[in-house]
Design an enzyme around this catalytic site. Structure first.
Site, PDB file in Angstrom:
ATOM      1  N   CYS A  72      23.006 -33.518  77.648  1.00  0.00           N
ATOM      2  CA  CYS A  72      23.751 -33.260  76.386  1.00  0.00           C
ATOM      3  C   CYS A  72      25.209 -32.616  76.705  1.00  0.00           C
ATOM      4  O   CYS A  72      25.245 -31.755  77.588  1.00  0.00           O
ATOM      5  CB  CYS A  72      23.046 -31.904  75.696  1.00  0.00           C
ATOM      6  SG  CYS A  72      23.855 -31.300  74.285  1.00  0.00           S
ATOM      7  N   CYS A 103      26.182 -27.929  76.809  1.00  0.00           N
ATOM      8  CA  CYS A 103      26.248 -26.798  77.710  1.00  0.00           C
ATOM      9  C   CYS A 103      26.641 -27.182  79.032  1.00  0.00           C
ATOM     10  O   CYS A 103      26.428 -28.418  79.743  1.00  0.00           O
ATOM     11  CB  CYS A 103      25.012 -26.242  77.742  1.00  0.00           C
ATOM     12  SG  CYS A 103      24.284 -25.207  76.448  1.00  0.00           S
ATOM     13  N   CYS A 117      17.570 -26.344  70.663  1.00  0.00           N
ATOM     14  CA  CYS A 117      18.744 -26.113  71.257  1.00  0.00           C
ATOM     15  C   CYS A 117      18.789 -24.618  71.293  1.00  0.00           C
ATOM     16  O   CYS A 117      18.808 -23.751  70.487  1.00  0.00           O
ATOM     17  CB  CYS A 117      20.057 -26.421  70.106  1.00  0.00           C
ATOM     18  SG  CYS A 117      21.569 -25.942  70.581  1.00  0.00           S
ATOM     19  N   GLN A 168      33.181 -16.808  62.899  1.00  0.00           N
ATOM     20  CA  GLN A 168      33.310 -16.805  64.401  1.00  0.00           C
ATOM     21  C   GLN A 168      31.914 -16.824  64.730  1.00  0.00           C
ATOM     22  O   GLN A 168      30.814 -16.455  64.169  1.00  0.00           O
ATOM     23  CB  GLN A 168      33.396 -15.128  65.053  1.00  0.00           C
ATOM     24  CG  GLN A 168      35.106 -14.630  64.775  1.00  0.00           C
ATOM     25  CD  GLN A 168      35.919 -15.416  65.804  1.00  0.00           C
ATOM     26  OE1 GLN A 168      35.674 -16.196  66.483  1.00  0.00           O
ATOM     27  NE2 GLN A 168      37.239 -15.072  65.227  1.00  0.00           N
ATOM     28  N   GLU A 198      46.815 -17.205  55.932  1.00  0.00           N
ATOM     29  CA  GLU A 198      45.607 -18.264  56.193  1.00  0.00           C
ATOM     30  C   GLU A 198      45.861 -19.773  55.551  1.00  0.00           C
ATOM     31  O   GLU A 198      46.348 -19.605  54.464  1.00  0.00           O
ATOM     32  CB  GLU A 198      44.373 -17.833  55.630  1.00  0.00           C
ATOM     33  CG  GLU A 198      43.091 -18.834  55.555  1.00  0.00           C
ATOM     34  CD  GLU A 198      42.768 -19.266  56.855  1.00  0.00           C
ATOM     35  OE1 GLU A 198      42.855 -19.063  58.096  1.00  0.00           O
ATOM     36  OE2 GLU A 198      42.629 -20.579  56.739  1.00  0.00           O
ATOM     37  N   ASP A 205      45.165 -15.259  65.603  1.00  0.00           N
ATOM     38  CA  ASP A 205      44.021 -15.983  66.146  1.00  0.00           C
ATOM     39  C   ASP A 205      43.972 -17.391  65.430  1.00  0.00           C
ATOM     40  O   ASP A 205      43.290 -17.674  64.610  1.00  0.00           O
ATOM     41  CB  ASP A 205      42.735 -15.124  65.495  1.00  0.00           C
ATOM     42  CG  ASP A 205      41.392 -15.595  65.796  1.00  0.00           C
ATOM     43  OD1 ASP A 205      41.311 -16.112  66.864  1.00  0.00           O
ATOM     44  OD2 ASP A 205      40.312 -15.338  65.146  1.00  0.00           O
ATOM     45  N   CYS A 217      41.015 -19.106  71.360  1.00  0.00           N
ATOM     46  CA  CYS A 217      39.922 -20.016  71.712  1.00  0.00           C
ATOM     47  C   CYS A 217      40.038 -20.866  72.674  1.00  0.00           C
ATOM     48  O   CYS A 217      39.293 -21.645  72.746  1.00  0.00           O
ATOM     49  CB  CYS A 217      38.951 -20.491  70.596  1.00  0.00           C
ATOM     50  SG  CYS A 217      40.042 -21.341  69.603  1.00  0.00           S
TER      51      CYS A 217
HETATM   52  C1  LIG Z   1      40.049 -19.252  64.871  1.00  0.00           C
HETATM   53  S1  LIG Z   1      40.082 -19.151  63.292  1.00  0.00           S
HETATM   54  C2  LIG Z   1      40.219 -17.314  62.938  1.00  0.00           C
HETATM   55  C3  LIG Z   1      39.904 -16.996  61.541  1.00  0.00           C
HETATM   56  C4  LIG Z   1      39.940 -15.359  61.516  1.00  0.00           C
HETATM   57  N1  LIG Z   1      40.815 -14.646  62.300  1.00  0.00           N
HETATM   58  C5  LIG Z   1      38.596 -14.869  61.931  1.00  0.00           C
HETATM   59  O1  LIG Z   1      38.073 -14.163  62.733  1.00  0.00           O
HETATM   60  O2  LIG Z   1      37.307 -15.219  61.360  1.00  0.00           O
HETATM   61  C6  LIG Z   1      41.765 -19.935  62.790  1.00  0.00           C
HETATM   62  C7  LIG Z   1      41.889 -20.025  61.376  1.00  0.00           C
HETATM   63  O3  LIG Z   1      43.279 -20.520  61.088  1.00  0.00           O
HETATM   64  C8  LIG Z   1      43.273 -21.204  60.025  1.00  0.00           C
HETATM   65  N2  LIG Z   1      44.456 -22.002  60.409  1.00  0.00           N
HETATM   66  C9  LIG Z   1      44.533 -23.207  61.044  1.00  0.00           C
HETATM   67  N3  LIG Z   1      45.924 -23.814  61.156  1.00  0.00           N
HETATM   68  C10 LIG Z   1      46.670 -22.895  60.507  1.00  0.00           C
HETATM   69  C11 LIG Z   1      47.949 -22.643  60.164  1.00  0.00           C
HETATM   70  N4  LIG Z   1      48.917 -23.566  60.584  1.00  0.00           N
HETATM   71  N5  LIG Z   1      48.316 -21.823  59.558  1.00  0.00           N
HETATM   72  C12 LIG Z   1      47.633 -20.802  59.139  1.00  0.00           C
HETATM   73  N6  LIG Z   1      46.213 -20.680  59.151  1.00  0.00           N
HETATM   74  C13 LIG Z   1      45.858 -21.893  59.797  1.00  0.00           C
HETATM   75  C14 LIG Z   1      42.130 -21.898  59.972  1.00  0.00           C
HETATM   76  O4  LIG Z   1      41.810 -22.251  58.611  1.00  0.00           O
HETATM   77  C15 LIG Z   1      41.211 -20.722  60.601  1.00  0.00           C
HETATM   78  O5  LIG Z   1      40.683 -20.044  59.562  1.00  0.00           O
END
Ligand SMILES: C[S@@+](CC[C@H](N)C(=O)[O-])C[C@H]1O[C@@H](n2cnc3c(N)ncnc32)[C@H](O)[C@@H]1O
Length: 444
Positions: free
Chosen positions: A82, A85, A164, A277, A327, A375, A401
């Site tokens: 798989c 992992c 899983c 998350q 967002e 983030d 990430c």
């Molecule tokens: C890794 S997630 C983090 C969300 C939040 N900080 C959390 O901890 O739940 C990244 C977020 O960025 C948004 N996103 C992706 N591309 C983006 C962009 N160009 N501008 C703003 N938001 C974006 C996604 O929809 C998602 O909600």
């Protein structure tokens, strides 16, 4: 005449002396470093070279001749086949040490020795198994039956799974019933490529069924009945992009999640399609980092970029005077606005806009936050970094990430007058190659 037989594969005996990234072990081959997947320090293995580069050779593991005493029996029978992992063959402390060390080496190689001394102790996951609150199970119709599983690494070839172990127990329990249901569900014959399940912090399970054609009324009824019998609180159908999500039946609208901040529980809603998350224990550790930094934004303006439904916005808003949260997925920005309103907080402003555009606009509006958090998704925030630096926050907390895009974007910010205060790895995804990390930057 048939083709001549392929020459026998040349194998090499390699002693593994250290763990590298992605569950690989390092050894020597022909004066170069050899990377062999699924090996542990102390193994002696037979391996075949698959890619010969200038300084290193990537190998395929043929056989473990002498296993290392460090090895353990991987808990999942699909491990090694798989693609999910990479690390189950090593006890958690060993795999985590290797992952954190390779992160440290990678960051140093890209940002220079100046970051040495700036690494904080890595944050392990409170759970090494059963942590994952969402799964995306692939479905394929093979040899007269519906198979459910994940792709083999780097391919679109399905590896069927019976379990899983990294998934939350509430999701693991649904795998058997789901597979049984799919055997007699016509869309599973090529029109249902994936089923996503997510468990929220109230213990409710949510499902998204990805369908390549609209289900017939009878198929809808059967899907509803299955969800009822399998204890799936709400199901949605998706036909491509997540904008196509539609509820299968009237039911609860939003999943409920909780973070602890400022001595209280902050609950927030996320509608299916919104980001959550994947590991609640590690997410809480990230939220703790944000709240410990409150002296940097107490009573001041703060900016939260890539804010989702407010996972970090709400903890920030406990201390900040005003939080602008950006967002890019409009339903998530609406969730965020509603989550703040439910708390009676009018000092949180949600903007549904791509981050780079929003930051430029905020600059024109004269918004000068003292603190910014970002983030972004795996692609990082290359387009938002320069305009963000122009807003001039004293501190920037970058939650990432993806180490490669993190170091790229940190490079951009370092070139615009910031320096790394500290940097820290966090194990959001034990057993896998994925790694979360945080970096606090300060304006010089
Ligand atoms: C890794 S997630 C983090 C969300 C939040 N900080 C959390 O901890 O739940 C990244 C977020 O960025 C948004 N996103 C992706 N591309 C983006 C962009 N160009 N501008 C703003 N938001 C974006 C996604 O929809 C998602 O909600």
């Amino acid at each position: 005449m048939g083709d001549p037989p392929a020459p026998p594969e040349r194998t090499h005996r390699i002693r593994i002396f250290a763990a590298a990234d992605r569950g690989m072990g390092m050894g020597h081959l022909g004066g170069k470093v050899a990377f062999v997947p699924l090996t542990a320090p102390g193994d002696t293995v037979l391996a075949a070279a698959v890619r010969d580069k200038r300084r290193h050779v990537v190998c395929r593991l043929v056989e473990v001749i002498e296993p290392s005493p460090l090895r353990r029996e991987p808990p999942c029978p699909a491990f090694g086949r798989c693609g999910g992992c990479h690390w189950q063959h090593l006890p958690y402390p060993e795999q985590w040490r290797a992952k954190a060390e390779s992160f440290r080496k990678f960051v140093r190689s890209r940002l220079g020795d100046g970051v040495e001394g700036r690494f904080r102790d890595p944050l392990p996951s409170p759970r090494e198994f059963g942590y994952r609150n969402r799964v995306g199970w692939k479905v394929r119709w093979i040899e007269g039956g519906a198979r459910v599983g994940y792709f083999a690494q780097g391919t679109h070839r399905l590896v069927e799974i019976d379990d899983c172990p990294i998934a939350h127990p509430a999701l693991r329990e649904r795998l058997g019933p789901l597979r049984a249901f799919l055997q007699a569900f016509p869309p599973a014959r090529g029109h249902l490529p994936q089923v996503d399940l997510q468990v929220d912090d109230e213990g409710r399970v949510w499902g998204v069924f990805h369908l390549l054609r609209p289900p017939t009324p009878e198929e809808r009824t059967r899907l509803r009945e299955f969800c009822r019998s399998a204890g799936i609180a709400a199901a949605h159908l998706q036909a491509g992009r997540k904008e196509t999500l539609e509820p299968l039946a009237p039911g609860p609208e939003a999943m409920r999640f909780r973070v602890r901040a400022g001595g209280r529980d902050l609950w927030y809603g996320v509608r299916p399609g919104g980001f959550v998350q994947a590991n609640p224990g590690v997410n809480q550790a990230l939220v703790d980092e944000v709240t410990e930094l409150a002296p940097l934004y107490r009573g001041a303006d703060a900016l939260d970029l890539y804010a989702g439904a407010g996972n970090f916005t709400l903890p920030l808003a406990l201390a900040a005077r005003r939080v602008v949260a950006v967002e890019g997925y409009p339903p998530a920005a609406q969730d965020l606005a509603r989550n703040a309103l439910e708390l009676g907080w009018t000092h949180v402003e949600a903007r549904a806009e791509p981050a780079a555009r929003a930051v430029e606009r905020l600059g024109r509006e004269g918004f000068r936050p003292r603190f910014a958090l970002l983030d972004p998704p795996r692609e990082g925030a290359a387009d938002a970094a320069a305009p963000l630096a122009d807003l001039g926050p004293d501190h920037i907390l970058y939650v990432s990430c993806s180490p490669p895009t993190l170091v790229r974007d940190l490079g951009l910010l370092l070139g615009r007058g910031y320096r790394v205060e500290w940097i820290r790895a966090a194990d959001m995804f034990p057993q896998t190659a994925h790694l979360e990390s945080l970096a606090l930057l300060r304006r010089l």
